[in-house]
Design a protein around this motif. Structure first.
Motif, PDB file in Angstrom:
ATOM      1  N   GLN A   1       0.809  -1.207   0.000  1.00 14.93           N
ATOM      2  CA  GLN A   1       0.000   0.000   0.000  1.00 14.93           C
ATOM      3  C   GLN A   1       0.851   1.270   0.000  1.00 14.93           C
ATOM      4  OE1 GLN A   1      -2.810   0.261   3.234  1.00 14.93           O
ATOM      5  NE2 GLN A   1      -3.829   1.878   2.070  1.00 14.93           N
ATOM      6  N   ILE A   2       0.404   2.263  -0.757  1.00 18.10           N
ATOM      7  CA  ILE A   2       1.010   3.596  -0.650  1.00 18.10           C
ATOM      8  C   ILE A   2       0.067   4.418   0.216  1.00 18.10           C
ATOM      9  CG2 ILE A   2       1.624   5.689  -1.905  1.00 18.10           C
ATOM     10  CD1 ILE A   2       2.762   4.032  -4.075  1.00 18.10           C
ATOM     11  N   VAL A   3       0.578   4.833   1.348  1.00 17.19           N
ATOM     12  CA  VAL A   3      -0.252   5.573   2.303  1.00 17.19           C
ATOM     13  C   VAL A   3       0.051   7.058   2.158  1.00 17.19           C
ATOM     14  CG1 VAL A   3      -0.813   5.848   4.751  1.00 17.19           C
ATOM     15  CG2 VAL A   3      -0.060   3.620   3.881  1.00 17.19           C
ATOM     16  N   VAL A   4      -0.974   7.850   1.871  1.00 11.14           N
ATOM     17  CA  VAL A   4      -0.772   9.292   1.727  1.00 11.14           C
ATOM     18  C   VAL A   4      -0.726   9.933   3.104  1.00 11.14           C
ATOM     19  CG1 VAL A   4      -1.880  11.448   0.976  1.00 11.14           C
ATOM     20  CG2 VAL A   4      -1.768   9.487  -0.583  1.00 11.14           C
ATOM     21  N   GLU A   5       0.309  10.760   3.322  1.00 13.68           N
ATOM     22  CA  GLU A   5       0.392  11.521   4.571  1.00 13.68           C
ATOM     23  C   GLU A   5       0.407  13.008   4.215  1.00 13.68           C
ATOM     24  OE1 GLU A   5       3.303  12.220   8.392  1.00 13.68           O
ATOM     25  OE2 GLU A   5       3.765  10.539   7.085  1.00 13.68           O
ATOM     26  N   ASN A   6      -0.594  13.744   4.683  1.00 18.65           N
ATOM     27  CA  ASN A   6      -0.668  15.174   4.380  1.00 18.65           C
ATOM     28  C   ASN A   6       0.155  15.954   5.405  1.00 18.65           C
ATOM     29  OD1 ASN A   6      -3.534  13.859   3.633  1.00 18.65           O
ATOM     30  ND2 ASN A   6      -3.027  15.459   2.165  1.00 18.65           N
ATOM     31  N   VAL A   7       1.218  16.590   4.909  1.00 18.02           N
ATOM     32  CA  VAL A   7       2.072  17.408   5.794  1.00 18.02           C
ATOM     33  C   VAL A   7       2.074  18.816   5.211  1.00 18.02           C
ATOM     34  CG1 VAL A   7       4.372  17.638   6.840  1.00 18.02           C
ATOM     35  CG2 VAL A   7       3.521  15.361   6.229  1.00 18.02           C
TER      36      VAL A   7
END
Ligand code: ASP
Length: 325
Positions: free
Chosen positions: A60-66
């Motif tokens: 899985q590619i997990v999106v992290e909003n920074v």
């Protein structure tokens, strides 16, 4: 002799290590840093291509909003991450093109601190306003901005973001000023535009197609030579009377400098397969995204493109007198 054996053994070990990386990567989820709030164009493009890349890579590619500082906070974090292929990021024309001109203390160099993975999508720029803005076309919109732009709120995603730089260019070309309101991404900025809490903005088409078609916001022009098939009723800036306003943005995937070459190649291949996938391509095209050609898909191409973007934006932004606030 002894020394030669040791060196030889080390070389073998090195080879084995590289082989192991290629064979076992990825064996856990990959984080993709999105340097803006969820729901905006960078986030949407990351999730669309990330979903298909996950299938190719088997993890899985997990999106992290920074979010923060026009995208530079998230990209700084990404640039400093361990270069093992488990942290990658979705950059754009702002973070990897405009930022060096605006942030004298920028803690990364877009041309040196990354392994460019590949272009995800080109994103034409539109000039938009809240739906009850008192203008019917680009000319009347510009007339209002010239008359009382300083009393109107322009929404953008932070200094150096695409919305900020492209509206800076627009306002400097028409000789008007606005009251600028910074958001953590144009996702939340668009929500406020739809609600009528801000007056106007410039942004990447991917964020706007649905709301323009729904009549929830007004689009005055698209800043490309041709109309977009996703919004065929929106005139080009040339048709609408501002031919010199030509600007397009883009989103692309980067890994931190030092990420092993074989992993970079795996990520590049997964990204290219995502763009080749019919359903993924359709999602991007329906939102007005422009797909990179085969020639525009390599990391080398992206590296050269980033250098040309930094060279293109630095004089434009310096001439417009923009500084990080
Ligand atoms: N489109 C935004 C910008 O102005 C960022 C975002 O993707 O939310 O740079």
């Amino acid at each position: 002799m002894k020394r030669r054996i040791v060196v030889g053994a080390l070389a073998l070990l090195g080879l084995a290590a590289t082989g192991a990386t290629a064979q076992t990567y990825p064996n856990k989820p990959i984080t993709m840093i999105v340097p803006f709030a969820a729901g905006g164009p960078t986030d949407v493009i990351a999730r669309i291509v990330g979903e298909h890349m996950s299938r190719t890579l088997g993890q899985q590619i997990v999106v992290e909003n920074v979010a923060g500082a026009g995208g530079t906070t998230g990209i700084t974090r990404g640039a400093r991450a361990t270069p093992d292929g488990y942290t990658i990021m979705m950059g754009h024309m702002g973070t990897h093109g405009a930022a060096p001109a605006l942030y004298p203390n920028l803690r990364y160099d877009p041309t040196k601190d990354f392994e460019p993975i590949g272009m995800a999508a080109g994103t034409p720029i539109l000039i938009v306003s809240k739906k009850d803005f008192p203008a019917t076309d680009l000319k009347s919109f510009i007339a209002v901005l010239k008359e009382r732009g300083d009393k109107l709120n322009e929404a953008h995603a932070g200094v150096g973001s695409v919305s900020h730089t492209t509206c800076t260019m627009f306002m400097s070309q028409i000789g008007a000023k606005s009251t600028r309101v910074a958001y953590r991404g144009t996702g939340p900025a668009l929500n406020d535009l739809v609600a009528g809490q801000v007056d106007f903005g410039c942004d990447q088409i991917v964020n706007l197609v649905q709301q323009v078609n729904a009549g929830a916001i007004k689009a005055y022009a698209i800043a490309t030579p041709e109309r977009s098939p996703a919004l065929p009723n929106v005139p080009t800036t040339k048709e609408a009377g501002l031919p010199d306003y030509q600007v397009s943005a883009w989103n692309a995937v980067f890994a931190p400098k030092g990420t092993p070459k074989d992993i970079v190649a795996r990520l590049n291949d997964a990204l290219s397969k995502a763009i080749d996938d019919e359903a993924t391509a359709k999602r991007l095209l329906d939102l007005g995204g422009v797909l990179p050609t085969k020639a525009e898909r390599s990391g080398e191409w992206l590296g050269q493109f980033v250098a040309s973007e930094v060279a293109r934006w630095t004089p434009v932004l310096k001439a417009a007198g923009v500084k990080a606030e």
